[in-house]
Motif scaffolding. Structure first.
Motif, PDB file in Angstrom:
ATOM      1  N   LEU A 188       1.140  -1.410  -0.112  1.00  0.00           N
ATOM      2  CA  LEU A 188       0.192   0.249  -0.414  1.00  0.00           C
ATOM      3  C   LEU A 188       0.965   1.115  -0.009  1.00  0.00           C
ATOM      4  N   ALA A 189       1.416   1.153   0.949  1.00  0.00           N
ATOM      5  CA  ALA A 189       2.853   2.400   0.659  1.00  0.00           C
ATOM      6  C   ALA A 189       3.174   2.636  -1.101  1.00  0.00           C
ATOM      7  N   ALA A 190       3.455   1.766  -1.811  1.00  0.00           N
ATOM      8  CA  ALA A 190       4.281   1.984  -2.581  1.00  0.00           C
ATOM      9  C   ALA A 190       2.634   2.703  -3.877  1.00  0.00           C
ATOM     10  N   GLU A 191       1.295   2.077  -3.421  1.00  0.00           N
ATOM     11  CA  GLU A 191       0.374   3.088  -3.833  1.00  0.00           C
ATOM     12  C   GLU A 191      -0.082   4.056  -3.369  1.00  0.00           C
ATOM     13  N   VAL A 192       0.209   4.282  -2.967  1.00  0.00           N
ATOM     14  CA  VAL A 192       0.469   5.545  -2.032  1.00  0.00           C
ATOM     15  C   VAL A 192       0.664   6.973  -2.616  1.00  0.00           C
ATOM     16  N   SER A 193       2.365   6.196  -3.245  1.00  0.00           N
ATOM     17  CA  SER A 193       3.668   6.945  -4.085  1.00  0.00           C
ATOM     18  C   SER A 193       2.980   7.143  -5.436  1.00  0.00           C
ATOM     19  N   ARG A 194       2.268   5.438  -6.077  1.00  0.00           N
ATOM     20  CA  ARG A 194       2.009   6.448  -6.577  1.00  0.00           C
ATOM     21  C   ARG A 194       1.162   7.426  -7.305  1.00  0.00           C
ATOM     22  N   THR A 195      -0.022   7.437  -5.658  1.00  0.00           N
ATOM     23  CA  THR A 195      -1.439   8.279  -6.400  1.00  0.00           C
ATOM     24  C   THR A 195      -0.790  10.104  -5.980  1.00  0.00           C
ATOM     25  N   LEU A 196       0.694   9.955  -5.382  1.00  0.00           N
ATOM     26  CA  LEU A 196       0.405  11.119  -4.648  1.00  0.00           C
ATOM     27  C   LEU A 196       1.539  11.702  -5.716  1.00  0.00           C
ATOM     28  N   GLU A 197       2.087  11.192  -6.671  1.00  0.00           N
ATOM     29  CA  GLU A 197       2.678  11.344  -7.566  1.00  0.00           C
ATOM     30  C   GLU A 197       2.068  11.762  -9.373  1.00  0.00           C
ATOM     31  N   PHE A 198       0.672  11.335  -9.406  1.00  0.00           N
ATOM     32  CA  PHE A 198      -0.737  11.931  -9.768  1.00  0.00           C
ATOM     33  C   PHE A 198      -0.982  12.480  -9.274  1.00  0.00           C
ATOM     34  N   LEU A 199      -0.816  13.173  -8.029  1.00  0.00           N
ATOM     35  CA  LEU A 199      -1.628  14.934  -7.740  1.00  0.00           C
ATOM     36  C   LEU A 199      -0.474  15.592  -8.097  1.00  0.00           C
ATOM     37  N   GLU A 200       0.337  15.140  -8.208  1.00  0.00           N
ATOM     38  CA  GLU A 200       2.236  16.748  -7.625  1.00  0.00           C
ATOM     39  C   GLU A 200       1.551  17.676  -8.434  1.00  0.00           C
ATOM     40  N   ILE A 201       0.723  17.477  -9.759  1.00  0.00           N
ATOM     41  CA  ILE A 201       0.590  19.072 -10.255  1.00  0.00           C
ATOM     42  C   ILE A 201      -0.494  20.043  -9.407  1.00  0.00           C
ATOM     43  N   PRO A 202      -1.515  18.782  -9.068  1.00  0.00           N
ATOM     44  CA  PRO A 202      -2.874  20.018  -7.890  1.00  0.00           C
ATOM     45  C   PRO A 202      -1.925  20.345  -6.348  1.00  0.00           C
ATOM     46  N   LEU A 203      -1.134  18.736  -6.321  1.00  0.00           N
ATOM     47  CA  LEU A 203      -0.460  19.167  -3.969  1.00  0.00           C
ATOM     48  C   LEU A 203       0.401  21.049  -5.250  1.00  0.00           C
ATOM     49  N   GLU A 204       1.151  20.956  -6.643  1.00  0.00           N
ATOM     50  CA  GLU A 204       2.080  22.262  -6.543  1.00  0.00           C
ATOM     51  C   GLU A 204       1.185  23.281  -6.475  1.00  0.00           C
ATOM     52  N   GLU A 205       0.137  23.166  -7.411  1.00  0.00           N
ATOM     53  CA  GLU A 205      -0.736  24.926  -7.519  1.00  0.00           C
ATOM     54  C   GLU A 205      -1.686  25.112  -6.434  1.00  0.00           C
ATOM     55  N   ALA A 206      -1.483  24.343  -5.321  1.00  0.00           N
ATOM     56  CA  ALA A 206      -2.348  24.601  -3.933  1.00  0.00           C
ATOM     57  C   ALA A 206      -1.075  24.901  -3.784  1.00  0.00           C
TER      58      ALA A 206
END
Length: 506
Positions: free
Chosen positions: A325-343
């Motif tokens: 699940l840590a790998a799945e969380v890492s993948r999800t955060l990687e896909f949401l990198e742009i929204p994180l940067e925008e916010a």
């Protein structure tokens, strides 16, 4: 008793079943059984007593006849004995005396023939004399020889007709009284049942007053019997849940209409502007790109509604594969990198565990929680994702700093169609289904959801069972299930970026 009628599905009238009528009939049947049982007992007791009384009377008459006959010692005294027997014989023939012996001189009357005797019990017997409508009860006594007299056989019989008439009259009276009493119990039971069911009738009237225009109407539980109080409370609870669901559905309809109206209005406006005059290719491309974002927003709303509809039907997660699940969380955060940067926020992850999950559904639930945290925390904040094992499940918690959420709102955060607009900021950036989808995904994986708000930290979490129903990895299903993850998360990222750009330009 009146019979109520209603229209059936084919238009034909049909009789409605009445509880009062059924209770009355059941009480009448029980009363009939009891009356019949008691009447049968009385009838048998009376018959035994009358039979015993008849036997006592017969024994007394036989003893008198025995005393008369036993003292006869010669033919002269036999003549006197016959006269005495004739004197004690009633004229109506209700009693009969007969004597038989080997010497014809000592015979008297007409002893019963063998074929006339029907039943013999102890030294009593029943026989049917010729020309009589009823049987006679008979006893036989043997008189020993005395001086010149030979041994004699004494027959004494009494008429059974009084007993038969009495039993017949008693039986008819008992049957008539039983029938009348049963009918009386039937009508009285119906009246009592109607009176006893009056609270149920009142509850029915209260229930009929409930309508979409009067959803606050509840059943009055005061002065109700305890048998109906629980039913009324359960019904009120159901009305309360329906009222909340109806209210959420109304709010959802309004929200969905608003969410759909906004992109549709934008699409129409941009298209109309583009068609007013010739546009350069770059402008048209920009217009199409903007329209595509709006179409993706509409598609996301529709997909969420369809997903929840499938979850309502009890659909379980399939294509489970054992993953970190840590790998799945890492993948999800990687896909949401742009929204994180925008916010202007950052995300960290801690902990790890292995579990059987559908990676696409898992990523969707985690994306919703992270996007929820992004939308409700200030720039510069840090979002933390924690993975921990607990009681056969794995708990994934997403925490972000933010304003404390009121307890009444906390109870409904995972309800479908619920948006706490007064308590949360930026509530118009979603359509109120993100957390409901998280709950649906958790239930598909035999898990639960939770939310806490304390000391300026809001934590939303969901759990999944560590092992699927198969208790083994499904490599083929895992490969196919993981494939859509990138496309889905990319779509969510594009939507998030579009919302961010729209708010920044606004």
């Amino acid at each position: 008793m009146n019979v109520q009628w209603a229209k059936s599905g084919d238009g034909e009238p049909r009789s409605q079943r009445s509880i009062a009528r059924r209770l009355a009939v059941m009480f009448a049947v029980v009363a009939l059984f009891v009356f019949a049982l008691v009447g049968t007992g009385l009838f048998l007791v009376l018959r035994v007593q009358l039979e015993q009384h008849l036997r006592d009377s017969l024994d007394n008459r036989a003893e008198i006849a025995r005393l008369i006959v036993s003292h006869v010692s010669n033919p002269d005294k036999w003549k006197m004995a016959k006269e005495k027997l004739a004197d004690i014989t009633p004229r109506d023939g209700s009693t009969m005396f007969a004597v038989a012996s080997n010497d014809g001189l000592y015979n008297y009357g007409a002893p019963p023939l063998r074929d006339q005797i029907k039943r013999v019990q102890d030294h009593y017997g029943h026989f049917q004399p010729e020309g009589r409508a009823y049987e006679m009860l008979m006893t036989t006594l043997t008189i020993p020889p005395y001086m010149d007299r030979p041994p004699l056989q004494l027959f004494v019989a009494v008429d059974c007709s009084p007993n038969v008439r009495t039993m017949r009259a008693f039986g008819l009276a008992l049957a008539a009284l039983t029938a009348l009493a049963t009918v009386a119990v039937l009508f009285l039971s119906y009246s009592v049942a109607r009176l006893g069911l009056a609270p149920l009738t009142r509850l029915t009237r209260d229930a009929q007053n409930v309508s979409p225009n009067n959803r606050s109407q509840r059943l009055n539980t005061r002065s109700l019997p305890f048998e109906l109080e629980d039913l009324a409370k359960s019904f009120n609870g159901a009305l309360e849940r329906l009222d909340h669901a109806y209210g959420r559905l109304e709010s959802f309809n309004a929200d969905v209409a608003h969410e759909l109206r906004t992109p549709v209005t934008i699409l129409i406006g941009q298209t109309e502007v583009a068609l007013t005059r010739d546009r350069p290719i770059e402008e048209l491309r920009h217009t199409l790109q903007s329209n595509l974002e709006e179409f993706e927003r509409v598609r996301a709303i529709i997909n969420d509604m369809l997903f929840l509809a499938r979850a309502d039907q009890g659909e379980r997660a399939t294509g489970l594969v054992e993953v970190s699940l840590a790998a799945e969380v890492s993948r999800t955060l990687e896909f949401l990198e742009i929204p994180l940067e925008e916010a202007q926020v950052r995300a960290t992850a801690s902990g790890d565990a292995r579990a059987f999950v559908n990676t696409s559904l898992f990523g969707r639930a985690l994306s919703n929680l992270v996007m929820n945290a992004i939308q409700h925390c200030a720039p510069g904040a840090t979002i933390s994702v924690n993975i921990a094992r607990e009681h056969g499940r794995v708990r994934i918690a997403v925490a972000n700093p933010g304003e404390q959420i009121a307890p009444p709102v906390m109870q409904h955060l995972f309800d479908r169609f619920y948006r706490a607009e007064s308590s949360r900021t930026n509530s118009r950036e979603n359509h109120g289904l993100g957390l409901a989808i998280v709950k649906a995904v958790a239930e598909m994986h035999r898990g639960t959801v939770s939310a806490t708000s304390a000391k300026g930290i809001n934590t939303f979490a969901f759990s999944v069972a560590r092992f699927g129903n198969e208790h083994r990895p499904m490599s083929e299903g895992g490969a196919s299930a993981g494939a859509p993850l990138s496309a889905e998360h990319a779509q969510q990222a594009r939507i998030a970026m579009g919302l961010s750009e729209r708010h920044s330009t606004g």
